[in-house]
Write an enzyme that holds these catalytic residues in place. Structure first.
Site, PDB file in Angstrom:
ATOM      1  CB  ILE A   1      -0.952  -0.008   1.211  1.00  0.00           C
ATOM      2  CG1 ILE A   1      -1.830   1.265   1.228  1.00  0.00           C
ATOM      3  CG2 ILE A   1      -0.226  -0.158   2.526  1.00  0.00           C
ATOM      4  CD1 ILE A   1      -2.898   1.252   2.319  1.00  0.00           C
ATOM      5  CB  SER A   2       1.244   4.036  -2.355  1.00  0.00           C
ATOM      6  OG  SER A   2       1.299   3.261  -3.525  1.00  0.00           O
ATOM      7  CD  GLN A   3       6.140   8.265   1.411  1.00  0.00           C
ATOM      8  OE1 GLN A   3       6.686   7.924   0.345  1.00  0.00           O
ATOM      9  NE2 GLN A   3       6.617   9.215   2.174  1.00  0.00           N
TER      10      GLN A   3
END
Length: 213
Positions: free
Chosen positions: A56-58
């Site tokens: 899950i992206s930053q």
């Protein structure tokens, strides 16, 4: 940080100034999109593993991508690399219609369930090669890519509506720059945004699934 509201305040301090994006990030509950064992870290400003070699992206990068798309609320958006569904949820707060595509069927199925449970059941989740886009649903006013490509995928640019924007990390497997590509009145316009590091975009116009090295 303990909540989406804390996250929005933090992102403002990091330099995200788009009010609509900050409000969207403040509404989406990121803890719903991370594995149960990592929920205490849901609001850390870092990417977190979600299985199948994906993350899950930053939050800062999600906000930066969404801000670069410059959405007003009535657009159709393509989200490439569904992953957990988190970025699709943020985009659903910002646009009228969101189509998201994920090559790993198990992640797409999980994201579909998570999005529905979080109130984003109108997001259309597809399984397929994201580097090829979703041509039958084109044109798109904006395309957001949450994985790194060796170059801008031509199929995605071709699916942009006039004045549409494509935001994609471009570079090597290890280091990239966020590229903003606009389908302008006189052709393709490109500019580079912030340095970033994403997992590779695998597919016909991306990286090989199993690198030779």
């Amino acid at each position: 940080m303990r909540s989406s509201r804390d996250l929005a305040a933090y992102l403002r301090r990091r330099g995200i100034t788009d009010t609509r994006v900050l409000e969207a990030m403040g509404r989406v509950r990121r803890e719903l999109f991370v594995p149960a064992e990592l929920r205490r870290r849901a609001y850390d400003d870092r990417a977190l593993p979600i299985g199948h070699g994906q993350t899950i992206s930053q939050p800062f990068m999600v906000a930066a991508i969404c801000a670069a798309l410059d959405l007003e609320g009535d657009e159709r958006v393509l989200d490439v690399g569904t992953g957990s569904g988190y970025q699709a949820a943020v985009l659903a707060e910002l646009a009228a219609e969101v189509v998201t595509i994920e090559r790993v069927a198990a992640l797409a199925d999980r994201a579909r369930r998570t999005l529905a449970a979080a109130g984003y059941e109108r997001v259309e989740v597809r399984v397929g090669d994201g580097t090829l886009g979703v041509p039958e649903r084109a044109p798109f006013d904006a395309i957001a890519v949450a994985a790194a490509a060796p170059s801008v995928p031509e199929a995605l640019y071709a699916q942009l509506a006039p004045a549409g924007r494509l935001v994609v990390p471009v570079g090597s497997r290890r280091d990239q720059q966020l590229e903003i590509v606009i389908r302008g009145p006189h052709g393709r316009e490109e500019r580079t945004s912030v340095p970033c590091r994403f997992v590779p975009l695998v597919g016909d116009a991306g990286f090989a699934e199993h690198p030779a090295w």
